[in-house]
Design a protein around this motif. Structure first.
Motif, PDB file in Angstrom:
ATOM      1  N   VAL A 123       6.525 -56.847 -66.944  1.00  0.00           N
ATOM      2  CA  VAL A 123       7.012 -55.469 -66.783  1.00  0.00           C
ATOM      3  C   VAL A 123       5.810 -54.566 -66.474  1.00  0.00           C
ATOM      4  N   HIS A 124       5.858 -53.882 -65.361  1.00  0.00           N
ATOM      5  CA  HIS A 124       4.724 -53.090 -64.897  1.00  0.00           C
ATOM      6  C   HIS A 124       5.132 -51.631 -64.749  1.00  0.00           C
ATOM      7  N   LEU A 125       4.468 -50.760 -65.471  1.00  0.00           N
ATOM      8  CA  LEU A 125       4.698 -49.321 -65.365  1.00  0.00           C
ATOM      9  C   LEU A 125       3.950 -48.782 -64.143  1.00  0.00           C
ATOM     10  N   ILE A 126       4.420 -47.693 -63.595  1.00  0.00           N
ATOM     11  CA  ILE A 126       3.851 -47.139 -62.372  1.00  0.00           C
ATOM     12  C   ILE A 126       2.922 -45.973 -62.714  1.00  0.00           C
ATOM     13  N   HIS A 127       1.663 -46.127 -62.362  1.00  0.00           N
ATOM     14  CA  HIS A 127       0.664 -45.069 -62.590  1.00  0.00           C
ATOM     15  C   HIS A 127       0.951 -43.864 -61.702  1.00  0.00           C
ATOM     16  N   GLN A 128       0.866 -42.675 -62.305  1.00  0.00           N
ATOM     17  CA  GLN A 128       1.052 -41.432 -61.569  1.00  0.00           C
ATOM     18  C   GLN A 128      -0.280 -40.675 -61.540  1.00  0.00           C
ATOM     19  N   ALA A 129      -0.877 -40.593 -60.365  1.00  0.00           N
ATOM     20  CA  ALA A 129      -2.190 -39.969 -60.226  1.00  0.00           C
ATOM     21  C   ALA A 129      -2.140 -38.461 -60.406  1.00  0.00           C
ATOM     22  N   LEU A 130      -0.943 -37.868 -60.265  1.00  0.00           N
ATOM     23  CA  LEU A 130      -0.772 -36.421 -60.440  1.00  0.00           C
ATOM     24  C   LEU A 130       0.295 -36.161 -61.499  1.00  0.00           C
ATOM     25  N   PRO A 131      -0.010 -36.445 -62.756  1.00  0.00           N
ATOM     26  CA  PRO A 131       1.022 -36.305 -63.785  1.00  0.00           C
ATOM     27  C   PRO A 131       1.401 -34.861 -64.085  1.00  0.00           C
ATOM     28  N   GLU A 132       0.517 -33.885 -63.773  1.00  0.00           N
ATOM     29  CA  GLU A 132       0.803 -32.469 -64.032  1.00  0.00           C
ATOM     30  C   GLU A 132       1.175 -32.243 -65.495  1.00  0.00           C
ATOM     31  N   LEU A 133       0.431 -32.869 -66.393  1.00  0.00           N
ATOM     32  CA  LEU A 133       0.657 -32.732 -67.833  1.00  0.00           C
ATOM     33  C   LEU A 133      -0.662 -32.507 -68.541  1.00  0.00           C
ATOM     34  N   ASP A 134      -0.594 -31.928 -69.709  1.00  0.00           N
ATOM     35  CA  ASP A 134      -1.737 -31.759 -70.594  1.00  0.00           C
ATOM     36  C   ASP A 134      -1.543 -32.677 -71.800  1.00  0.00           C
ATOM     37  N   TRP A 135      -2.655 -33.119 -72.386  1.00  0.00           N
ATOM     38  CA  TRP A 135      -2.590 -33.983 -73.574  1.00  0.00           C
ATOM     39  C   TRP A 135      -1.681 -33.395 -74.645  1.00  0.00           C
ATOM     40  N   THR A 136      -1.743 -32.078 -74.808  1.00  0.00           N
ATOM     41  CA  THR A 136      -0.935 -31.424 -75.859  1.00  0.00           C
ATOM     42  C   THR A 136       0.551 -31.389 -75.510  1.00  0.00           C
ATOM     43  N   ASP A 137       0.911 -31.720 -74.274  1.00  0.00           N
ATOM     44  CA  ASP A 137       2.329 -31.763 -73.896  1.00  0.00           C
ATOM     45  C   ASP A 137       3.036 -33.008 -74.438  1.00  0.00           C
ATOM     46  N   ILE A 138       2.253 -34.021 -74.803  1.00  0.00           N
ATOM     47  CA  ILE A 138       2.845 -35.310 -75.188  1.00  0.00           C
ATOM     48  C   ILE A 138       3.233 -35.282 -76.661  1.00  0.00           C
ATOM     49  N   ASN A 139       4.478 -35.589 -76.938  1.00  0.00           N
ATOM     50  CA  ASN A 139       5.007 -35.609 -78.302  1.00  0.00           C
ATOM     51  C   ASN A 139       5.627 -36.976 -78.572  1.00  0.00           C
ATOM     52  N   LEU A 140       4.985 -37.745 -79.432  1.00  0.00           N
ATOM     53  CA  LEU A 140       5.461 -39.102 -79.724  1.00  0.00           C
ATOM     54  C   LEU A 140       6.578 -39.150 -80.763  1.00  0.00           C
ATOM     55  N   SER A 141       6.824 -38.079 -81.468  1.00  0.00           N
ATOM     56  CA  SER A 141       7.765 -38.120 -82.585  1.00  0.00           C
ATOM     57  C   SER A 141       9.188 -38.378 -82.100  1.00  0.00           C
ATOM     58  N   CYS A 142       9.975 -38.998 -82.962  1.00  0.00           N
ATOM     59  CA  CYS A 142      11.370 -39.261 -82.632  1.00  0.00           C
ATOM     60  C   CYS A 142      12.210 -39.226 -83.909  1.00  0.00           C
ATOM     61  N   ARG A 143      13.490 -38.951 -83.747  1.00  0.00           N
ATOM     62  CA  ARG A 143      14.439 -38.984 -84.854  1.00  0.00           C
ATOM     63  C   ARG A 143      15.169 -40.316 -84.835  1.00  0.00           C
ATOM     64  N   TRP A 144      15.234 -40.935 -86.002  1.00  0.00           N
ATOM     65  CA  TRP A 144      15.966 -42.205 -86.107  1.00  0.00           C
ATOM     66  C   TRP A 144      16.507 -42.343 -87.514  1.00  0.00           C
ATOM     67  N   LEU A 145      17.766 -42.670 -87.628  1.00  0.00           N
ATOM     68  CA  LEU A 145      18.442 -42.846 -88.915  1.00  0.00           C
ATOM     69  C   LEU A 145      18.253 -41.620 -89.806  1.00  0.00           C
ATOM     70  N   GLY A 146      18.278 -40.448 -89.193  1.00  0.00           N
ATOM     71  CA  GLY A 146      18.238 -39.206 -89.947  1.00  0.00           C
ATOM     72  C   GLY A 146      16.859 -38.743 -90.367  1.00  0.00           C
ATOM     73  N   LYS A 147      15.806 -39.449 -89.961  1.00  0.00           N
ATOM     74  CA  LYS A 147      14.456 -39.056 -90.346  1.00  0.00           C
ATOM     75  C   LYS A 147      13.563 -38.975 -89.110  1.00  0.00           C
ATOM     76  N   THR A 148      12.486 -38.213 -89.240  1.00  0.00           N
ATOM     77  CA  THR A 148      11.549 -38.042 -88.134  1.00  0.00           C
ATOM     78  C   THR A 148      10.361 -38.967 -88.311  1.00  0.00           C
ATOM     79  N   LEU A 149      10.070 -39.740 -87.256  1.00  0.00           N
ATOM     80  CA  LEU A 149       8.916 -40.629 -87.245  1.00  0.00           C
ATOM     81  C   LEU A 149       7.826 -40.016 -86.371  1.00  0.00           C
TER      82      LEU A 149
END
Length: 362
Positions: free
Chosen positions: A32-58
């Motif tokens: 499985v190969h992800l596709i690199h995007q040379a122009l992501p137009e994002l900042d490090w602070t834009d990335i949020n890894l948290s998720c809700r699962w089974l009623g709690k935040t991880l």
């Protein structure tokens, strides 16, 4: 002959000793190969890894998956894993609690996980051959947020003292779904879930499937080490993790997929999320770090994975890990060949994302 409590404890400790030596082929995620995007137009602070699962935040979509519990020697392992889960903000599952249901002196080896991580997301664990009442006891033992019901027929058939009858498992699972107040997660233990099994589980009321694919700890090989005669017919048996995720996604069912089996890096995790998993579970790889290098090293490794997943999200143009499932990817090798085979199976629809929207080149 039924397994004695002493025999069960000895088996649990043998599993801990042997698991570090075993790997069951590849997970298929290398295809499985992800596709690199040379122009992501994002900042490090834009990335949020948290998720809700089974009623709690991880803090990130990771689980320290089911490992151990029972004999006194396992208590500190579960305590350390729970502390790491608390520090890193991820979920945790304990090992099979059947041992403590039969021998109450072993309850502490599981209950310690909740005491060390009182607010965390913790999953109970029990085999499909158990009753709803036993499932309720397992959940109550650790105030669990959900129950993993493990499916380990292949392991049992190699285990010297294992079960040889698996009738009634689906009915037990259906009863657990109806009886419990927490979600039931059907979990394979290293041999993968096929589309047929996923359908059976869905019709029994299960809405979360842990694929437990081939590529991680090989419990058939571990059980072989405990036998006088090696059973080689099941060497390399099962569905690789990537294939199992795709088998379930192909069905289009409203289920959540937990990807486990041979996840050894943040890149593997990202690949599984891109295929459609919601959460990624890791067992053997994390336990080996804990036993070889200690609790602090394991916590640091998980923090490193979280940073690396942020890097991967940014370079694929994602602000959250969930967005990976909507990004283009390339599937090659044996996993591509399996996809082509899926289309030829009766009743299968084309897996559109892999066949029509991706560049499937070898």
């Amino acid at each position: 002959m039924p397994e004695t409590i002493a025999g069960r404890g000895r088996r649990k400790l043998e599993h801990l000793r042997f698991f570090q030596q075993e790997g069951n082929g590849t997970s298929g995620l290398e295809d499985v190969h992800l596709i690199h995007q040379a122009l992501p137009e994002l900042d490090w602070t834009d990335i949020n890894l948290s998720c809700r699962w089974l009623g709690k935040t991880l803090a990130a979509p990771f689980i320290i998956n089911a490992l151990t519990g029972g004999p006194p020697e396992t208590k500190e392992i579960n305590a350390a894993l729970a502390r790491v889960a608390r520090r890193t903000g991820i979920a945790m599952a304990v090992g099979s609690q059947r041992a403590a249901i039969e021998n109450k002196t072993w309850v502490e080896s599981f209950a310690i996980a909740r005491r060390e991580n009182p607010e965390g997301l913790i999953l109970a664990n029990l085999g499909a051959g158990n009753s709803p009442e036993a499932a309720h006891e397992a959940v109550a033992m650790i105030a669990a947020d959900g129950l993993q019901v493990h499916l380990n027929a292949a392991q049992e058939l190699v285990m010297p003292e294992g079960d040889r009858s698996f009738r009634g498992w689906l009915e037990n699972i259906k009863d657990m779904v109806n009886f419990l107040d927490v979600p039931v997660i059907a979990k394979e233990v290293g041999f993968g879930l096929s589309r047929e099994a996923a359908l059976q589980l869905y019709h029994s009321g299960v809405r979360i499937l842990d694929v437990g694919g081939r590529g991680g700890t090989d419990f058939a090989a571990i059980e072989n080490k405990r036998r006088d005669r090696q059973i080689m017919a099941l060497a390399q048996w099962g569905l690789p993790t990537a294939v199992s995720i795709l088998e379930i996604k192909e069905l289009g069912l409203p289920v959540e997929i937990v990807a486990t089996g041979g996840i050894r890096s943040a890149l593997d995790a990202a690949r599984a999320l891109a295929l459609g998993a919601k959460i990624v579970g890791v067992a053997g790889y994390f336990l080996k770090i804990l036993l070889d290098e200690g609790e602090e090293a394991l916590a640091q490794e998980i923090f490193n994975w979280q940073e690396d997943l942020k890097r991967i999200c940014l370079l694929t143009g994602c602000t959250t890990p969930a967005e990976l499932a909507n990004k283009p990817l390339v599937i090659t090798g044996k996993t591509k060949a399996w996809l082509e085979g899926i289309q030829r199976r009766p009743g299968c629809r084309s897996y559109g994302r892999s066949v029509h929207k991706c560049y499937n080149k070898r």
